[in-house]
Design a protein around this motif. Structure first.
Motif, short mmCIF file in Angstrom:
data_model
loop_
_atom_site.label_atom_id
_atom_site.label_comp_id
_atom_site.label_asym_id
_atom_site.label_seq_id
_atom_site.Cartn_x
_atom_site.Cartn_y
_atom_site.Cartn_z
N THR A 101 0.84 -1.22 -0.05
CA THR A 101 -0.18 0.16 -0.06
C THR A 101 1.00 1.24 0.12
O THR A 101 0.55 2.13 -0.82
N ASP A 102 1.98 1.20 0.67
CA ASP A 102 2.71 2.40 0.85
C ASP A 102 3.56 2.63 -0.54
O ASP A 102 3.58 3.65 -1.13
N TYR A 103 3.91 1.64 -1.07
CA TYR A 103 4.57 1.65 -2.34
C TYR A 103 3.65 2.37 -3.34
O TYR A 103 4.28 3.14 -4.31
N ALA A 125 5.66 11.22 -1.30
CA ALA A 125 6.13 10.01 -1.79
C ALA A 125 7.14 9.41 -0.73
O ALA A 125 7.00 8.28 -0.45
N MET A 126 8.08 10.31 -0.35
CA MET A 126 8.95 9.78 0.48
C MET A 126 8.44 9.58 1.87
O MET A 126 9.00 8.36 2.48
N MET A 127 7.42 10.17 2.33
CA MET A 127 7.10 10.03 3.66
C MET A 127 6.28 8.65 3.59
O MET A 127 6.28 7.97 4.52
N ALA A 128 5.37 8.47 2.53
CA ALA A 128 4.78 7.06 2.35
C ALA A 128 5.58 5.87 2.50
O ALA A 128 5.47 4.84 3.30
N VAL A 179 13.81 -1.12 0.11
CA VAL A 179 12.82 0.08 0.76
C VAL A 179 13.73 1.11 0.99
O VAL A 179 13.45 2.22 0.57
N VAL A 180 14.88 0.92 1.37
CA VAL A 180 15.95 1.79 1.69
C VAL A 180 16.46 2.60 0.36
O VAL A 180 16.32 3.83 0.52
N MET A 181 16.72 1.84 -0.66
CA MET A 181 17.01 2.50 -2.03
C MET A 181 15.92 3.39 -2.37
O MET A 181 16.22 4.31 -2.93
N PHE A 182 14.64 2.82 -2.28
CA PHE A 182 13.62 3.49 -2.79
C PHE A 182 13.30 5.04 -2.00
O PHE A 182 13.48 5.97 -2.58
N GLU A 183 13.65 4.86 -0.65
CA GLU A 183 13.56 6.15 -0.01
C GLU A 183 14.81 7.02 -0.34
O GLU A 183 14.44 8.33 -0.57
N MET A 199 16.13 7.18 -3.10
CA MET A 199 15.77 7.58 -4.65
C MET A 199 14.64 8.87 -4.48
O MET A 199 14.89 9.89 -4.98
N CYS A 200 13.75 8.48 -3.55
CA CYS A 200 12.55 9.73 -3.25
C CYS A 200 13.29 10.87 -2.74
O CYS A 200 13.07 12.13 -3.26
N SER A 201 14.17 10.78 -1.74
CA SER A 201 14.89 11.80 -1.07
C SER A 201 15.70 12.70 -2.29
O SER A 201 15.71 13.95 -2.36
N THR A 202 16.36 12.13 -3.30
CA THR A 202 17.14 12.60 -4.27
C THR A 202 16.13 13.52 -4.97
O THR A 202 16.46 14.57 -5.46
N GLY A 203 15.04 12.85 -5.71
CA GLY A 203 13.96 13.44 -6.42
C GLY A 203 13.47 14.97 -5.60
O GLY A 203 13.40 15.91 -6.31
N MET A 204 13.34 14.70 -4.44
CA MET A 204 12.59 15.74 -3.51
C MET A 204 13.61 16.92 -3.46
O MET A 204 13.48 18.02 -3.66
#
Length: 187
Positions: free
Chosen positions: A114-116, A145-148, A169-173, A175-180
């Motif tokens: 659900t979070d993804y 997205a990063m918070m989810a 999960v860590v990689m995706f977070e 990546m989201c942080s980089t986009g942010m």
């Protein structure tokens, strides 16, 4: 009389104070969407607070397309990579939900799924804003997205789950942080 003297002195110092504040506080980002991406720029951007410099730099420099882009194009590429990784992880997580027999893991994977899904929808929104050059809203969508996905990371901490899943999960977070952060430097 004393009050008017103090007021006059205060107003004569005020312009000087404003000038000092302006000189030490940049009014806008020193980056523009049309800046050519170089290895030095990637390292500089990946050195921003909250980013994992080694991850960010290696992730972006390893793609030969990176150094052919401007900063706007780099943000678009980052968002595309995040989205693709998110979709692949959703597929993996659905498989885990369907194949695990452990009810605790099934619940955990279901929550992370659900979070993804929420996070990937947020990245889709960020993609639209970034392509329209509405960087502040792209930043806000990437933040959501990063918070989810952070919710999933919190769930899996200290849980007996396969290492490959927690690494994703860590990689995706990250990546989201980089986009942010990249959205924020352009806003």
């Amino acid at each position: 009389m004393v009050f008017s003297c103090m007021t006059r002195k205060m107003f004569s110092v005020l312009p000087l104070l404003v000038l000092v504040l302006i000189s030490i506080t940049p009014l806008c980002s020193s980056y523009t969407p049309s800046d050519k991406v170089t290895k030095e720029l990637v390292v500089q951007l990946c050195s921003k607070p909250t980013l994992y410099k080694n991850f960010c730099t290696a992730w972006l420099i390893s793609d030969p397309k990176t150094l052919t882009l401007d900063l706007h194009g780099l943000l678009g590429m980052v968002i595309e990579k995040i989205q693709g990784f998110g979709f692949r992880t959703i597929k993996l997580t659905k498989g885990l939900v369907n194949t695990t027999t452990d009810p605790n893991l099934k619940m955990l994977y279901g929550s992370c799924l659900t979070d993804y899904e929420q996070s990937t929808k947020g990245i889709e929104v960020a993609k639209g804003y970034a392509s329209s050059k509405v960087y502040f809203l792209a930043y806000m969508a990437a933040y959501k997205a990063m918070m989810a996905i952070s919710d999933c990371e919190t769930l899996i901490e200290a849980q007996p789950i396969p290492a490959y899943f927690s690494r994703r999960v860590v990689m995706f977070e990250r990546m989201c942080s980089t986009g942010m952060v990249f959205s924020k430097v352009l806003k």
